[in-house]
Design a protein around this motif. Sequence first.
Motif, short mmCIF file in Angstrom:
data_model
loop_
_atom_site.label_atom_id
_atom_site.label_comp_id
_atom_site.label_asym_id
_atom_site.label_seq_id
_atom_site.Cartn_x
_atom_site.Cartn_y
_atom_site.Cartn_z
N ALA A 186 33.90 -10.77 1.91
CA ALA A 186 34.68 -10.72 0.60
C ALA A 186 34.36 -9.43 -0.18
N LYS A 187 35.59 -8.71 -0.03
CA LYS A 187 35.40 -7.38 -0.30
C LYS A 187 36.75 -6.88 -1.22
N ARG A 188 36.56 -6.02 -2.32
CA ARG A 188 37.63 -5.77 -3.15
C ARG A 188 38.20 -4.12 -3.01
N LEU A 189 39.30 -3.95 -3.52
CA LEU A 189 39.77 -2.75 -3.23
C LEU A 189 39.10 -1.45 -3.82
N LYS A 190 38.44 -1.62 -4.84
CA LYS A 190 37.51 -0.63 -5.50
C LYS A 190 36.50 -0.22 -4.50
N ASP A 191 36.12 -1.52 -3.67
CA ASP A 191 34.62 -1.05 -2.89
C ASP A 191 34.91 -0.09 -1.91
N PHE A 192 36.22 0.37 -1.74
CA PHE A 192 36.77 1.28 -0.50
C PHE A 192 37.16 2.69 -1.17
N ASP A 193 36.97 2.82 -2.58
CA ASP A 193 37.32 3.88 -3.35
C ASP A 193 36.52 5.11 -3.06
N HIS A 194 36.97 6.16 -2.36
CA HIS A 194 36.16 7.51 -2.32
C HIS A 194 36.83 8.62 -2.70
N THR A 195 37.80 8.30 -3.56
CA THR A 195 38.66 9.52 -3.89
C THR A 195 37.82 10.60 -4.51
N ARG A 196 38.17 11.84 -4.08
CA ARG A 196 37.52 13.04 -4.43
C ARG A 196 36.04 13.13 -4.17
N ALA A 197 35.69 12.30 -3.15
CA ALA A 197 34.26 12.31 -2.72
C ALA A 197 33.88 13.56 -2.03
N ASN A 198 32.45 14.07 -2.15
CA ASN A 198 32.06 15.17 -1.56
C ASN A 198 31.33 14.65 -0.14
N TRP A 199 32.02 14.50 0.73
CA TRP A 199 31.31 13.86 2.10
C TRP A 199 31.06 15.08 3.05
N MET A 200 31.07 16.31 2.57
CA MET A 200 31.07 17.44 3.50
C MET A 200 29.90 17.59 4.42
N GLY A 201 30.22 17.32 6.00
CA GLY A 201 29.12 17.37 7.00
C GLY A 201 28.47 16.19 7.02
N LYS A 202 29.02 14.80 6.35
CA LYS A 202 28.60 13.71 6.51
C LYS A 202 28.61 13.15 7.74
N LYS A 203 27.60 12.34 8.33
CA LYS A 203 27.62 11.95 9.54
C LYS A 203 28.17 10.27 9.73
N LEU A 204 29.12 10.13 10.03
CA LEU A 204 29.80 8.97 9.99
C LEU A 204 30.36 8.30 11.51
#
Length: 283
Positions: A186-204
Amino acid sequence: MTNKIVKSIREGLTADCSKCFGLCCTALNIIASNDFPINKPADTPCMNLQSDYSCQIHSQLRENGFKGCTVFDCLGAGQVVSQVTFNSQSWRDNPEIGRKMFRVFPIMGQIHEMIAYAAEAFSYDIPIALSDKLSEKLKSLQNLTKLAADELLSLDLMTYRLGLNELLTAASDFIRENTIANLPGAKRLKDFDHTRANWMGKKLKDKDLRATDFRGAYLIAADMRNTDLRAVNFIGADLRDTDFSRANLSTSMYLTQMQINSAKGDVKTLLPSHIQRPSHWIN
């Protein structure tokens, strides 16, 4: 709006350098960096621009340090400004026209960008009411491309952009909500909100990021190899050197050719149908 019409609109947003007076090589300001080996002020021809408006090192741009040229995409704005707005009059023949032409070029580029986003939204299965509003917005943007130079220079593009962004976000949220509904847990839309996130170099690497909202996010050099990015909103995200090798971007939203040109990938990267695989990507 039918897929045939959407396809026709997208084809009209393809750059044709043979019909342009080298505007991207002249109007824009260039600063020496990893993308360019020289400084070039705006409204000044690049040293590589030839008399026929072609580039003398076009096939060796990256080898000569002009990586930024292989990333840039005017979405067809160059030929429209050259052939329609200025009726085939070149800046070389009339310096006064040139000064105005160089100011109009980036404005037309922004209009074409908004048209591209609006057209893409029509390829989604969205509510009729939202589709009707997008249709009205698209028509108004298309009409802007027919304006005279002085009219284009007087436009308040922010007004158009804000109105369109509301509709694009609504379309994105509708698609993402439907995607989330089919994900486990059970997940909500806001749980997927990463607007303007700083994920530079992040390991995904190997992550399932379906339906994530990356509007305006900084994903520079992020490792997204073998990542599931379907139904992800990438509008305005900085994807320079983001590694999409073997990633699934097949239904990513608002992904532009210029974003992909600036990123990394390979032959196993799955791209949306309207995006071309960059020739400089590894095999």
